[in-house]
Design an enzyme around this catalytic site. Structure first.
Site, PDB file in Angstrom:
ATOM      1  N   GLY A   1      31.975  41.999  29.385  1.00  0.00           N
ATOM      2  CA  GLY A   1      32.747  42.606  28.313  1.00  0.00           C
ATOM      3  C   GLY A   1      33.768  41.642  27.761  1.00  0.00           C
ATOM      4  O   GLY A   1      34.036  41.609  26.558  1.00  0.00           O
TER       5      GLY A   1
ATOM      6  N   GLU B   1      38.596  36.107  31.213  1.00  0.00           N
ATOM      7  CA  GLU B   1      40.039  35.883  31.197  1.00  0.00           C
ATOM      8  C   GLU B   1      40.433  34.415  31.158  1.00  0.00           C
ATOM      9  O   GLU B   1      41.460  34.032  31.743  1.00  0.00           O
ATOM     10  CB  GLU B   1      40.646  36.514  32.451  1.00  0.00           C
ATOM     11  CG  GLU B   1      40.251  35.884  33.796  1.00  0.00           C
ATOM     12  CD  GLU B   1      38.989  36.432  34.431  1.00  0.00           C
ATOM     13  OE1 GLU B   1      38.836  36.299  35.653  1.00  0.00           O
ATOM     14  OE2 GLU B   1      38.158  37.004  33.692  1.00  0.00           O
TER      15      GLU B   1
ATOM     16  N   HIS C   1      43.739  44.375  30.197  1.00  0.00           N
ATOM     17  CA  HIS C   1      43.063  43.903  31.412  1.00  0.00           C
ATOM     18  C   HIS C   1      43.031  42.378  31.453  1.00  0.00           C
ATOM     19  O   HIS C   1      43.443  41.754  32.436  1.00  0.00           O
ATOM     20  CB  HIS C   1      41.635  44.486  31.407  1.00  0.00           C
ATOM     21  CG  HIS C   1      40.745  44.013  32.512  1.00  0.00           C
ATOM     22  ND1 HIS C   1      40.180  44.872  33.422  1.00  0.00           N
ATOM     23  CD2 HIS C   1      40.279  42.783  32.846  1.00  0.00           C
ATOM     24  CE1 HIS C   1      39.416  44.199  34.261  1.00  0.00           C
ATOM     25  NE2 HIS C   1      39.464  42.920  33.920  1.00  0.00           N
ATOM     26  N   GLU C   2      42.536  41.766  30.365  1.00  0.00           N
ATOM     27  CA  GLU C   2      42.403  40.313  30.360  1.00  0.00           C
ATOM     28  C   GLU C   2      43.761  39.628  30.384  1.00  0.00           C
ATOM     29  O   GLU C   2      43.917  38.559  30.988  1.00  0.00           O
ATOM     30  CB  GLU C   2      41.581  39.856  29.158  1.00  0.00           C
ATOM     31  CG  GLU C   2      40.183  40.450  29.082  1.00  0.00           C
ATOM     32  CD  GLU C   2      39.356  40.247  30.343  1.00  0.00           C
ATOM     33  OE1 GLU C   2      39.544  39.227  31.034  1.00  0.00           O
ATOM     34  OE2 GLU C   2      38.519  41.115  30.647  1.00  0.00           O
TER      35      GLU C   2
END
Length: 784
Positions: free
Chosen positions: A253, A256, A287-288
């Site tokens: 998806g 990072e 999230h990243e």
């Protein structure tokens, strides 16, 4: 030849003071290969070692200025005669790829433009440059790139020189080589400064309109998350810039990479952005960004501690998107969309503790199998329970100690526990043993003592969670060995863990079950409804709820559902899990008709209308209704409707080609390929198979074609290809762990016959690539 734990430990013990200068020649993006020159400086305390470099040609190697001819087996460069400090230069040509593992090349059919992206990860950095490809040999990396002077090139560090088609980037702090990033192409960009740093969002030129449409939102969520992390983390943002690039062909998806995060560009769709995608996108941004600290600043030593990165980022992603970004409802994506998969994963033979022991991950190939729902969704849930149990202030105090103590270094579970233990007067080590070191989950049961609900725990873990009665009354409960009566909720139907604070199966008493069965859609709180839908999915998976009874609940409650995210999740999981695993193919048409009827719900809410439309175009069998809906659909849903028309025999090659030409581009090519594969003819299936089985097929095309080929309503027609998939997929998976994951995820989406199950088990009894074996073993367990 995947790196083993023993090899990694031995190499880390003798190699130190590593740094890299990587020069990439991307001036001929149409060639089969690109040029790479890597200068590695390091210190060795043993005479022999090796570096990884995959599939190199035209190899030239110098050591301390003198040419050498090291043994090279296509994957490893073996060095001898080492002692002290050295400078190694490796010049080579390496292949461009289309499978998302290495320097991935995409030609955008919308305008013919080429885009290059280094999508790295486990055992993949070596496909870009010569390196010690392991996490605990972090190193500064300096990147330089030669490319088309009209392009934009981005990397982990800030660009310090751009002239005449040559880019120089500032050295990074010490980072793991798996997170090196370079992207190059005619990107369209939105740039600005915030908190004294340069920021940017970038996308393909053909998506410039969509980038402009969403630019304000993307900038706002980026700044909100950045400022929130600056507030809760004592360590400042550790890099010199923050670019985010929406790239084509990424297997994950998002990834990072420090200072240059990459996202699959499906997150920037043409047309109206669905609510569930907006919530997901914000959560993934958060999230990243969390990974800049958890994974990039502090990196796991070996892969058994992948949860130290992924669980934290997953937990913070949903939390920060909602708290800081203002994306109310973001947590629904976890509770209803991802947590059910974690319960499924924790009951398979492949289950593992959130925090495994190093020896349980003997090599990097095995590590690829634990980037799964346990490391992400269960780990997220367990951390949420830890915060509920410890308190937020204590948790963050321990987190900050951990981040500061191990900045730009590597860490383990023991390091994290030590930091938490210092911050808390509770028995963190005992909590870790039952929650992180043991697989499986507890069950929370509701029983009755007269009118009083009584909570019981089957298991070994302490739980703290909210209990909500269906009249809206709620209370927090601590549940361990002893049952907990709830006299204040006497006479009421109750839902334990109603906001998902813990990770446990819930079993309702008869009174509560009856109330849920009749009144689920009338429950006001979205999170409580999501928890109950997760309970229903779990009961179908464990065969405690017959699929026809589950579908009856969908028929009753889906039309009245008010959350677009929940509508999309319920439809997606029903079509993607319940039907392929529990519904015989002869009953699928009836199930589709039921879902289509439930989704034919009039509403004035455009987000809700779009969510229902997604279910409707996937299940509607009336060609006239499908054709009539085309003009009102987003491009993505329009292609799904065209594919459904093809599946029911109402779209021929001419119609599909005319649709492709309406708005040419990557999405159109993939949509057309899926629709062509969906046609119910032997010729269409043979043509689709030829595309999917081509050794050079791209990862997105492979997924699109097999997604169109499989149809439970064409079970007899596709039966030969189910057998061929089971026999041929192992050879496809040899392209790499990431593509093996794609192959396993593209399995047939129908309930297998006895003969097909026997073939699956026959294949599992033989030799299979590690990642595909995990995928198929899980499939076999899910089928029961």
């Amino acid at each position: 030849m995947s790196l083993t734990l023993d090899e990694a430990r031995a190499r880390a013990a003798v190699i130190s003071d590593v740094s890299y200068a990587v020069d990439l020649d991307l001036t001929d993006p149409s060639a089969d290969r690109f040029g790479c020159r890597t200068t590695v400086r390091f210190r060795a305390s043993a005479p022999d070692t090796f570096l990884e470099l995959t599939a190199a040609t035209d190899l030239e190697v110098t050591l301390d200025g003198a040419p050498v001819d090291p043994a090279y087996d296509g994957r490893r460069l073996h060095l001898t005669g080492l002692d002290g400090a050295h400078e190694l230069t490796v010049q080579a040509r390496l292949p461009f790829v289309t499978d998302g593992e290495g320097l991935h090349r995409t030609v955008d059919p919308a305008d013919g433009e080429t885009y290059l992206g280094a999508y790295l990860g486990l055992d993949v950095a070596q496909r870009l440059f010569a390196c010690f490809d392991q996490n605990d040999l972090k190193a500064p990396v300096t990147i330089s790139v030669a490319a088309d002077p009209s392009w934009t090139v981005l990397a982990n560090g800030r660009a310090v020189s751009e002239s005449g088609g040559h880019w120089e980037f500032a050295p990074t702090p010490p980072i793991p080589v798996a997170l090196v990033c370079v992207v190059a192409g005619p990107w369209r960009s939105v740039r600005w400064e915030h908190a004294g740093l340069p920021f940017g969002w970038h996308a393909r030129a053909s998506l410039a309109t969509e980038l402009a449409r969403d630019a304000d939102e993307l900038r706002a969520v980026t700044e909100a998350c950045f400022d929130h992390y600056a507030e809760i983390f004592e360590e400042p943002y550790p890099f010199d810039s923050f670019d985010q690039v929406l790239v084509p062909g990424l297997n994950w998806g998002a990834q990072e990479q420090p200072g240059c995060v990459i996202y699959r560009d499906e997150m920037l769709p043409v047309g109206r952005v669905p609510e569930d995608l907006r919530l997901l996108r914000a959560s993934v941004v958060a999230h990243e960004m969390a990974h800049m600290w958890f994974g990039d600043l502090v990196t796991m030593t070996w892969w058994e501690d992948s949860w130290l990165q992924e669980s934290f980022a997953d937990y913070l992603g949903y939390r920060v998107a909602e708290e800081a970004g203002g994306y109310v409802g973001a947590l629904l994506g976890h509770e209803a969309g991802r947590k059910p998969a974690a319960y499924d994963a924790d009951e398979r033979r492949s289950t593992h503790p959130v925090a495994a022991h190093p020896e349980d991950v003997p090599d990097v190939a095995a590590a690829a199998t634990i980037f799964d729902s346990i490391s992400y969704a269960k780990g997220n849930s367990v951390l949420r329970q830890l915060v509920t149990w410890l308190g937020d202030e204590t948790f963050l105090r321990g987190v900050n100690t951990y981040l500061t103590r191990h900045r730009f270094a590597n860490a383990t579970l023991a390091d994290f526990v030590a930091a938490l233990d210092e911050a808390s007067d509770r028995d963190v080590r005992a909590w870790v043993e039952v929650w992180l070191r043991q697989s499986g989950f507890d069950t929370i049961r509701v029983e009755r003592d007269g009118d009083v609900p009584v909570l019981h725990r089957d298991g070994v873990r302490p739980h703290r969670f909210r209990v909500t009665a269906l009249d809206g009354t709620s209370t927090y409960v601590d549940l361990a060995d002893d049952p907990v009566p709830l006299p204040q909720l006497a006479g009421l139907a109750v839902v334990p863990n109603s906001h998902g604070e813990t990770f446990a199966r819930i079993v309702l008493d008869e009174q509560s079950w009856d109330a849920v069965a009749t009144g689920l859609s009338g429950i006001e709180d979205d999170l409580t409804r999501s928890v109950l839908w997760t309970m229903l999915f779990d009961q179908v998976q464990t065969r405690d709820l017959a699929p026809q009874d589950f579908l009856a609940l969908v028929e009753r409650h889906l039309p009245a559902e008010r959350s677009p995210s929940l509508v999309s999740t319920i439809v997606t999981r029903t079509l993607g899990r319940v039907l392929p695993l529990r519904v015989p193919h002869e009953s699928v048409a009836e199930a589709h008709a039921l879902i289509a009827a439930a989704c034919a719900t009039p509403t004035d809410d455009p987000d809700l209308a779009q969510a229902f439309a997604g279910g409707l175009v996937a299940t509607q069998s009336d060609p006239a209704l499908l054709r009539g809906s085309l003009g009102s659909l987003t491009p993505a849903l329009r292609w799904r409707a065209v594919r459904r028309l093809a599946e029911v025999g109402a779209a021929d090659v001419e119609l599909i080609e005319a649709e492709r030409r309406r708005a040419p581009g990557l999405a159109a090519d993939l949509g057309a390929a899926a629709a062509l594969a969906a046609r119910p003819t032997p010729a269409a299936k043979a043509e689709a198979w030829a595309v999917a089985s081509d050794p050079a097929v791209g990862n997105r095309m492979f997924t699109a074609v097999l997604g169109g080929l499989w149809s439970a309503q064409q079970a007899d027609l596709i039966a030969p290809y189910v057998d061929r998939y089971l026999r041929e997929a192992p050879s496809w998976s040899e392209r790499g762990a990431g593509f093996a994951q794609v192959v396993g995820q593209a399995r047939p989406t129908l309930l297998l016959t006895d003969a097909q199950r026997a073939l699956l088990h026959e294949q599992l009894a033989g030799e299979l690539p590690t990642v595909l074996r995990r995928q198929w073993s899980d499939w076999a367990d899910d089928l029961g």
